[in-house]
Structure formats: structure tokens, C-alpha cells
Scaffold this active site. Structure first.
Site, PDB file in Angstrom:
ATOM      1  N   CYS A 141      70.870  43.360  44.632  1.00 37.77           N
ATOM      2  CA  CYS A 141      72.146  44.059  44.795  1.00 37.77           C
ATOM      3  C   CYS A 141      73.046  43.245  45.722  1.00 37.77           C
ATOM      4  CB  CYS A 141      71.898  45.453  45.363  1.00 37.77           C
ATOM      5  SG  CYS A 141      73.402  46.350  45.828  1.00 37.77           S
ATOM      6  N   PHE A 188     101.243  51.230  58.888  1.00 34.37           N
ATOM      7  CA  PHE A 188     100.149  51.355  57.916  1.00 34.37           C
ATOM      8  C   PHE A 188      99.327  52.608  58.253  1.00 34.37           C
ATOM      9  CE2 PHE A 188     101.019  46.819  58.608  1.00 34.37           C
ATOM     10  CZ  PHE A 188     101.335  46.400  57.327  1.00 34.37           C
ATOM     11  N   CYS A 190      90.740  44.293  59.817  1.00 36.72           N
ATOM     12  CA  CYS A 190      89.567  44.127  58.952  1.00 36.72           C
ATOM     13  C   CYS A 190      89.429  42.679  58.506  1.00 36.72           C
ATOM     14  CB  CYS A 190      89.654  45.062  57.742  1.00 36.72           C
ATOM     15  SG  CYS A 190      91.120  44.817  56.716  1.00 36.72           S
TER      16      CYS A 190
END
Length: 463
Positions: free
Chosen positions: A96, A317, A415
Site C-alpha cells: 500500500c 484561507f 503543509c
């Protein structure tokens, strides 16, 4: 090693390497020339080895060759493992593609992420914070409260695959559990797969999305052809039995509809108890996947801004108000929080969330922040503090307007360490100083680096 590599490809060569350090994404770095079997013409060439850790001697199979570097995958650990190696907790790890660091001790994962942030700040901006704060850690391993899970039907085998993409591949790997997915979601994956397998229209399902609020769970089924009534009824009965909300989405986001809408509005909910605020959101709305890290992050942001009653804060944001509403609590009824977000739907969601929490001091505006917004009245009112929480592309287009806001303190939630560092360099040019920073383990066991930084105005500069 617990299933941490795919089957070997016989045509690809294997070599023994001494691993020296880790790359930013958690791969071991070695060089040709450290073993007598290495080809002489490759001596000094860098090799990135998946699953290998510094200090280890490994046998690795080459998976990709380029002019300056090669990529490989560890197939055998030949000596003592690194002290930072741990057993992966997921049986699907290595196939995965969701997690990339389950073989690395959690403390070392966080150390690596902080090194990545330090490196980017130095490289792109030539700065470091005056103080590194303690990292924000995830409090549990099954932290994900939402997931998009692929669906593929194989007609020749009459088998339905429910799972995630394999590493660097579009192929789905079937999963029966996910160690980072909330247990209430993960435990239902086998039953969900069996349900989808039983549907007549299973070949028309592209993916499903699971989302969890504090007290609700939603199942969204994305289908490319209309499902017949029998299939819809099967899905409905499954959802009713589980106490879940069921949504169907035949086309784009605007086609989303809840089955059995009479049971309630199209909403999930989560709370930030430290601020006594509650949020309603749709299954398609952006929310932070890690609830405990999110609450710690919001608390830290408010602490760093040192807000006083009556102050004015600009939240860029802002999304559905994840920061805006707690900020409104901090500045009180005499203060003001202005939230700005490109999506009109999310602005409406934030407005509704402010109303449900009786926060009249919070107002929201729709604006594409990559375009000129200097003519808007909200952009020219002056603010005591600024919070920026941009997507991965960062907030470079906004930096030119920052001096006009007049904010004494800026919290930047990121991020992407590269764009944070780039934007930090511009803030320094505008007379701000990077005072504090911390990494946040929002996505445990992955290479994603989330961070938070405080900038303070230290001097007036004529821009």
C-alpha cells in the site's frame, strides 16, 4: 522484515550497500563504492534505498536509474538493524502506498521532519527561528478521520478490490484493515467490501469516501452510472444498520445528495472544546484529518498570536472557520475576525458555523487570494494579527499585501516546508522576524511535513 518490499524483479541487479543517512522523504542514502561488488563506473553515485536506515548494511535491488542517482528497494537486512527500526504495524505496509515511514521509530520520524523544515528555512530563506517549540504529536496511531478508498471490479475473477494505490502505481491493492484509519472506520472495511461486491452496479463505482465527525460517520459512494433501486436500498440498509449517513455522488461535487434526507441535514460535526466551538461540515468539505493534532494546532496558534480582547485578526484561507471561530473567542465581542476563502460554499459554511456559535464578531468573504484583492474594503481596515493557512502552493501572491495589513504578529500554518521557507524570506524583507516554529505530526508514518511559525514585526521598512 514484515512485508516491507514487493517481490523482486529478476531482471534488476542487486547490490550490498552501507546506508549513510536519510533523505527528506525517509529513504536511506548510500553511495556506490562502499562494497567490492559495485561496478567501477558507478563509484560515488548516490542511491536512494526504500526501507533502509542509516548505519545498516542492506542488500537492495535497483528500481530506477538516472544520470546522477539511482533508486532501490531493500530486499534484505544483512546485519544488525538500526536502533530506529521498528516493526510496521500494518499488514499491508510495503505494498500500500499510503504510509512510507512505519518502519521508522515515531521519535525519529518527528526528528526527520524537523530537520527537513530546518533545511528548507536555511536553504530558501537563510534563517532559523529564535526558538524551536516542542513538536505537536499525534496522540494515537489510528488518527485519520477521513479517507478516500478506491474501488475496482475485476469481472473475469468476479472480484471487487477495495483499497489504496500501491507505491508509485495506479494499481489498487486490496486492504482489509488500515492501521492509521480511525478504528470505527477501519473495522468496517471487510463488511463494506462485501456489500459493494454484492451490488449489481459494482462495476460503476469509482471510489468510496468515509468521514467521521465527533458523533457521526458518513459513507459517500461515487458512481459513474446510475445505481438501480435494489442497489441503493442495499446501501441504505447497510447505513441504517450502522447508524451512518449515506451519500451518493454520480458526477461532480454539486451532484452530492444524502439518501434519506429526512433523517437530518447534510452535515457532520466536530468540536474544539478548548474554545467551546462546534463545526458543521459536509463529507466533501476540507477538514484536518487528525483531530487531536488539529486541536493542539489551533490552541498553539492562538497562544502564539497573544490576542487581547478587542483586537482585529485576519484569517486567510479560512475554510469553514477552523481557526476563525477560536480566534473570535479570543478577541471577544468587542474584537473582530475577518476570514477570507476562495470557495463561496466554504464561506457560507464558515458564516453558518459562526452563527451557530453566536460569534457575531466573525465575518467572512469570498476571494481568490492569488489575485489582486487590494480594492476590497476588508483588505484595508488594518489588523493586529494575521493567520495564514495556505495550500501546498503557499501564499507568495499574498506577501506583497502583508505590509498594508499592519499586523504585529503573523502565524503561518504550512503543509509544505519549501513554500513556507520561500514566503518566510519575503516576510523577513518586510521587517518581520521568525521568532518560533514547530513541526506537527499531522500525518504520522508519512513524509508529509506540517508546521507552524510565528513572525513578529521588528522594524519599519519602506517597501
Amino acid at each position: 522484515m514484515k512485508q516491507q518490499a514487493k517481490s523482486r524483479k529478476p531482471q534488476q541487479p542487486e547490490y550490498i550497500f552501507q546506508v549513510e543517512t536519510l533523505s527528506h522523504e525517509g529513504r536511506g542514502i548510500a553511495h556506490y563504492g562502499s562494497h567490492p561488488d559495485h561496478p567501477a563506473d558507478k563509484h560515488g553515485k548516490k542511491v536512494f534505498i526504500r526501507y533502509a536506515l542509516p548505519g545498516e548494511t542492506v542488500k537492495a535491488q535497483i528500481t530506477h536509474e538516472a544520470k546522477r542517482l539511482e533508486e532501490a528497494e531493500m530486499v534484505e537486512l544483512l546485519a544488525e538493524p538500526s536502533a530506529n527500526r521498528v516493526e510496521a504495524v500494518c499488514p499491508h505496509y510495503g505494498i500500500c502506498g499510503g504510509c512510507s515511514m512505519q518502519h521508522i521509530h515515531p521519535d525519529e520520524q518527528i526528528h526527520l521532519k524537523q530537520n527537513v523544515l530546518q533545511s528548507h528555512l536555511q536553504h530558501f530563506a537563510g534563517i532559523q527561528p529564535e526558538q524551536w517549540l516542542e513538536p505537536i504529536r499525534s496522540l494515537q496511531s489510528d488518527y485519520r478521520r477521513r479517507a478516500r478508498i478506491g474501488v475496482r471490479y475485476l469481472p473475469k475473477q468476479d472480484r471487487l478490490i477495495l483499497g489504496f494505490r500501491e507505491h508509485h502505481s495506479n494499481r489498487l491493492t486490496s486492504i482489509h484493515t488500515c492501521s492509521v484509519l480511525d478504528k470505527k472506520l477501519s473495522d468496517n472495511l471487510p463488511e463494506l467490501r462485501n456489500l459493494l461486491q454484492s451490488l449489481k452496479g459494482k462495476a460503476h463505482i469509482g471510489h468510496v469516501e468515509l468521514a467521521k465527525g465527533d458523533h457521526e460517520i458518513s459513507l459517500l459512494v461515487r458512481h459513474i452510472e446510475k445505481l438501480n433501486n435494489a442497489d441503493v436500498n442495499q446501501l441504505r440498509q447497510f447505513a441504517l444498520h450502522k447508524g451512518w449517513q449515506l451519500y451518493l455522488q454520480p458526477k461532480g461535487p454539486e451532484s452530492l445528495r444524502r439518501i434519506d434526507e429526512e433523517q437530518g441535514a447534510m452535515r457532520l460535526h466536530y468540536a474544539l472544546n478548548a474554545f467551546d466551538v462546534n463545526f458543521a461540515f459536509s463529507p466533501l468539505d476540507f477538514t484536518q484529518v487528525n483531530a487531536t493534532v488539529n486541536e493542539q494546532m489551533v490552541q498553539l496558534a492562538c497562544e502564539l498570536l497573544q490576542l487581547q480582547q478587542g483586537e482585529r485578526v485576519l484569517d486567510l484561507f479560512c475554510g469553514l472557520g477552523n481557526f476563525s471561530l477560536p480566534l473570535a473567542r479570543c478577541v471577544g465581542a468587542k474584537g473582530q475576525v475577518v476570514g477570507v476563502e476562495a470557495s463561496e460554499e466554504m464561506v457560507q459554511r464558515a458564516t453558518d458555523n459562526a452563527k451557530r456559535n453566536n460569534l457575531v464578531q466573525a465575518s467572512f468573504f469570498s476571494q481568490d487570494l492569488t489575485k489582486d484583492f487590494s480594492h476590497h474594503s476588508w483588505a484595508n481596515q488594518g489588523f493586529d494579527a494575521l493567520l495564514i493557512d495556505p495550500p501546498r502552493a503557499g501564499a507568495y501572491e499574498i506577501m506583497q499585501y502583508v505590509p498594508n495589513f499592519g499586523a504585529k504578529r503573523i502565524v503561518y500554518v504550512s503543509c509544505n516546508p519549501a513554500t513556507l521557507a520561500r514566503d518566510a524570506g519575503v516576510l523577513v524583507q518586510h521587517g518581520y522576524q521568525l521568532k518560533k516554529a514547530a513541526v506537527m505530526d499531522m500525518f504520522t508514518h508519512t513524509e508529509h511535513v506540517e508546521s507552524i511559525a510565528l513572525f513578529e514585526k521588528i522594524q519599519e521598512i519602506n517597501d
